[in-house]
Design a protein around this motif. Structure first.
Motif, short mmCIF file in Angstrom:
data_model
loop_
_atom_site.label_atom_id
_atom_site.label_comp_id
_atom_site.label_asym_id
_atom_site.label_seq_id
_atom_site.Cartn_x
_atom_site.Cartn_y
_atom_site.Cartn_z
N ALA A 86 5.18 23.82 55.58
CA ALA A 86 6.04 22.77 56.13
C ALA A 86 5.44 22.22 57.42
CB ALA A 86 7.44 23.32 56.39
N TYR A 87 4.94 23.11 58.29
CA TYR A 87 4.31 22.66 59.53
C TYR A 87 3.07 21.83 59.24
CZ TYR A 87 7.26 25.97 62.13
OH TYR A 87 8.31 26.64 62.69
N ASP A 88 2.28 22.26 58.26
CA ASP A 88 1.07 21.51 57.89
C ASP A 88 1.43 20.10 57.42
OD1 ASP A 88 -1.93 21.58 57.19
OD2 ASP A 88 -0.99 20.96 55.30
N GLN A 89 2.52 19.98 56.67
CA GLN A 89 2.95 18.66 56.22
C GLN A 89 3.40 17.80 57.40
OE1 GLN A 89 5.89 19.00 53.16
NE2 GLN A 89 4.48 19.90 51.67
N HIS A 90 4.11 18.41 58.35
CA HIS A 90 4.51 17.65 59.54
C HIS A 90 3.29 17.05 60.23
CE1 HIS A 90 8.36 20.33 59.98
NE2 HIS A 90 8.37 19.57 58.91
N VAL A 91 2.26 17.88 60.37
CA VAL A 91 1.05 17.44 61.05
C VAL A 91 0.30 16.41 60.23
CG1 VAL A 91 -1.24 18.19 61.83
CG2 VAL A 91 0.79 19.56 62.40
N ARG A 92 0.04 16.74 58.98
CA ARG A 92 -0.82 15.91 58.12
C ARG A 92 -0.19 14.57 57.74
NH1 ARG A 92 -0.80 16.58 52.83
NH2 ARG A 92 0.14 18.65 53.11
N LEU A 93 1.11 14.59 57.44
CA LEU A 93 1.75 13.39 56.94
C LEU A 93 2.38 12.52 58.02
CD1 LEU A 93 3.51 14.83 53.76
CD2 LEU A 93 1.26 13.77 53.94
N HIS A 94 2.71 13.11 59.15
CA HIS A 94 3.48 12.35 60.15
C HIS A 94 2.83 12.28 61.53
CE1 HIS A 94 6.66 12.27 57.20
NE2 HIS A 94 6.68 13.59 57.15
N ILE A 95 2.32 13.39 62.02
CA ILE A 95 1.80 13.40 63.39
C ILE A 95 0.42 12.78 63.48
CG2 ILE A 95 1.07 14.90 65.29
CD1 ILE A 95 3.32 16.81 64.52
N LEU A 96 -0.51 13.23 62.64
CA LEU A 96 -1.89 12.72 62.73
C LEU A 96 -2.01 11.23 62.45
CD1 LEU A 96 -4.01 15.63 61.20
CD2 LEU A 96 -3.27 15.24 63.57
N PRO A 97 -1.32 10.69 61.44
CA PRO A 97 -1.47 9.24 61.20
C PRO A 97 -1.02 8.37 62.36
CG PRO A 97 -0.53 10.32 59.27
CD PRO A 97 -0.52 11.33 60.37
N LEU A 98 -0.06 8.85 63.14
CA LEU A 98 0.50 8.03 64.21
C LEU A 98 -0.16 8.28 65.57
CD1 LEU A 98 4.31 8.13 63.33
CD2 LEU A 98 2.72 6.24 62.99
N ILE A 99 -0.42 9.53 65.90
CA ILE A 99 -0.92 9.84 67.25
C ILE A 99 -2.06 10.85 67.26
CG2 ILE A 99 1.26 9.28 68.41
CD1 ILE A 99 1.90 12.27 68.47
N GLY A 100 -2.64 11.12 66.10
CA GLY A 100 -3.66 12.16 66.02
C GLY A 100 -4.87 11.92 66.91
N ALA A 101 -5.25 10.67 67.12
CA ALA A 101 -6.45 10.36 67.90
C ALA A 101 -6.21 10.35 69.40
CB ALA A 101 -7.02 9.01 67.46
N LYS A 102 -4.96 10.39 69.82
CA LYS A 102 -4.65 10.32 71.25
C LYS A 102 -4.90 11.66 71.94
CE LYS A 102 -1.24 6.59 71.29
NZ LYS A 102 0.11 6.19 71.75
N LYS A 103 -5.29 11.57 73.21
CA LYS A 103 -5.42 12.77 74.02
C LYS A 103 -4.03 13.28 74.39
CE LYS A 103 -9.97 13.02 75.26
NZ LYS A 103 -10.79 14.22 75.39
N LEU A 104 -3.91 14.57 74.58
CA LEU A 104 -2.63 15.14 74.98
C LEU A 104 -2.16 14.53 76.30
CD1 LEU A 104 -3.18 18.93 74.17
CD2 LEU A 104 -1.99 17.22 72.79
N THR A 105 -3.09 14.24 77.19
CA THR A 105 -2.72 13.66 78.48
C THR A 105 -2.18 12.25 78.36
OG1 THR A 105 -5.06 13.07 78.74
CG2 THR A 105 -4.30 15.07 79.85
N GLN A 106 -2.39 11.62 77.22
CA GLN A 106 -1.88 10.27 77.00
C GLN A 106 -0.46 10.26 76.45
OE1 GLN A 106 -5.35 9.17 74.44
NE2 GLN A 106 -5.48 7.37 75.76
N ILE A 107 0.02 11.40 76.04
CA ILE A 107 1.36 11.49 75.46
C ILE A 107 2.36 11.77 76.58
CG2 ILE A 107 2.84 12.62 73.77
CD1 ILE A 107 0.51 11.16 72.52
N THR A 108 3.27 10.84 76.78
CA THR A 108 4.32 10.97 77.79
C THR A 108 5.67 11.05 77.11
OG1 THR A 108 4.56 8.58 77.97
CG2 THR A 108 2.92 9.63 79.41
#
Length: 382
Positions: A86-108
């Protein structure tokens, strides 16, 4: 010393360089189009350095890299396969397509809200939005633990995932329907249905129940294992899932019959094994036991458009298997068991879960009427 320096690029464009030394004494810099942005960045850097939480952009990870570290940590911690998937799906299907390339410091925190809005507009249900954002928070938590993130912007985000007033109460079978189910539950699977109804065990707990956890003499079973979707044994979902559950006489009787029929020393010592002696598959319980039982009990409707293999209107059963667990809780509450005792018997992680799910069943209409009548009397007497 931190300062902002003006820089003219070979192209003639002007940039402003925020220059400073980090906590380890290493020189860092970041370029901005406007001086005010560079000044604001240095103000934040000075504050973070004082707090000891500064992480430079160049030393930060991308969300993609941090996600991999988190998923690896979940595997190292021995989380169940279904949870990891389930966690892998959250990452693969939702998180990476939208913000995967961003640095952690860019996430506010504001960008977390934007991320949640994008999930909703992309078709995610409110519940899925909540789960994915929670996973993003866990990614930041692991990154902070490793020193790759200074803060967790998810912790300050107040994500609204829908109107709680729209939450439906659980679909609990009526007593007439429960009697019809019990009458229709005959043969080798009767013990499974009876035990589910009178114990309130989850399907995964029933599938993992072994005879060494059943004391027929005392009329008690102990929940200490469960079987996941892949047939693997593991502990209950939470520590509260480990519990002793009293058995009604009818459950004791049917379990005695079950033990005589299959023996206590079969493969894995399972109370409800498949014909091969392995844990029952959940979908097989639905397709081969639960749905046919409901149809036999007359608890179905005819679908307007779907047809079965004989060309007849398809029969749609009334309840899912989890309805037996809800029925057990309603029967416990009807017997005036305290909310805390119901929480324990159901294996809920907190009393909040119990009240959120079954709070309406603890209501006492007669007592409420007596109370409001007394309020009226006192008001009019004065």
């Amino acid at each position: 010393m931190a300062k902002v320096r003006k820089r003219v690029l070979p192209s003639g464009e002007v940039r402003f360089l925020a220059d400073y030394f980090d906590g380890s004494g290493k020189r860092r810099s970041k370029q901005f189009d406007k001086r005010k942005d560079a000044d604001a960045y240095l103000v934040k850097v000075r504050r973070d350095l004082q707090l000891g939480v500064h992480v430079a952009d160049s030393a930060s990870l991308t969300v993609r890299e941090a996600s991999r570290l988190w998923l690896d940590r979940c595997a190292d911690d021995g989380l169940e396969r279904s949870t990891r998937d389930a966690y892998d799906q959250h990452v693969r299907l939702h998180i990476l397509p939208l913000i995967g390339a961003k640095k952690l410091t860019q996430i506010t925190t504001p960008s977390v809200h934007t991320f949640a809005d994008d999930l909703r507009s992309g078709g995610c249900s409110p519940d899925m939005v909540k789960r994915v954002v929670r996973s993003l928070g866990a990614i930041f938590g692991e990154a902070r633990r490793r020193g790759y993130a200074a803060t967790n912007p998810v912790s300050d985000a107040q994500i609204k995932v829908g109107d709680r007033r729209k939450n439906k109460r659980p679909d609990i079978p009526s007593k007439a329907d429960l009697r019809a189910i019990l009458n229709a539950a005959q043969g080798k699977h009767r013990a499974l249905i009876v035990t589910a109804l009178f114990s309130g065990l989850r399907a995964s707990e029933l599938r993992g129940l072994r005879w060494d956890a059943v004391d027929l003499k005392a009329g008690v079973l102990t929940v200490k294992t469960r079987v996941d979707a892949w047939g693997e044994f593991g502990p209950p979902k939470t520590s509260a899932g480990e519990r002793d559950v009293p058995l009604a006489p009818i459950a004791v009787t049917t379990l005695k019959q079950q033990r005589l029929a299959i023996g206590a020393n079969g493969p894995a010592g399972l109370v409800f094994p498949s014909d091969e002696g392995t844990p029952l598959n959940h979908q097989n319980i639905i397709n081969r036991i639960w749905d046919p039982l409901q149809i036999g009990a007359g608890l179905y409707t005819l679908h307007e458009t779907k047809r079965d293999e004989d060309g007849e209107p398809a029969k749609v059963t009334r309840y899912n298997f989890h309805a037996l667990r809800h029925a057990a809780a309603s029967l416990f509450i009807e017997q005036k068991l305290s909310p805390k005792r119901v929480q324990t018997l159901m294996g809920h992680s907190s009393i909040t879960v119990t009240f959120d799910t079954y709070g309406h069943l603890f209501e006492d209409a007669e007592a409420d009427q007596t109370a409001v009548a007394e309020i009226e009397a006192r008001l009019l007497r004065e």
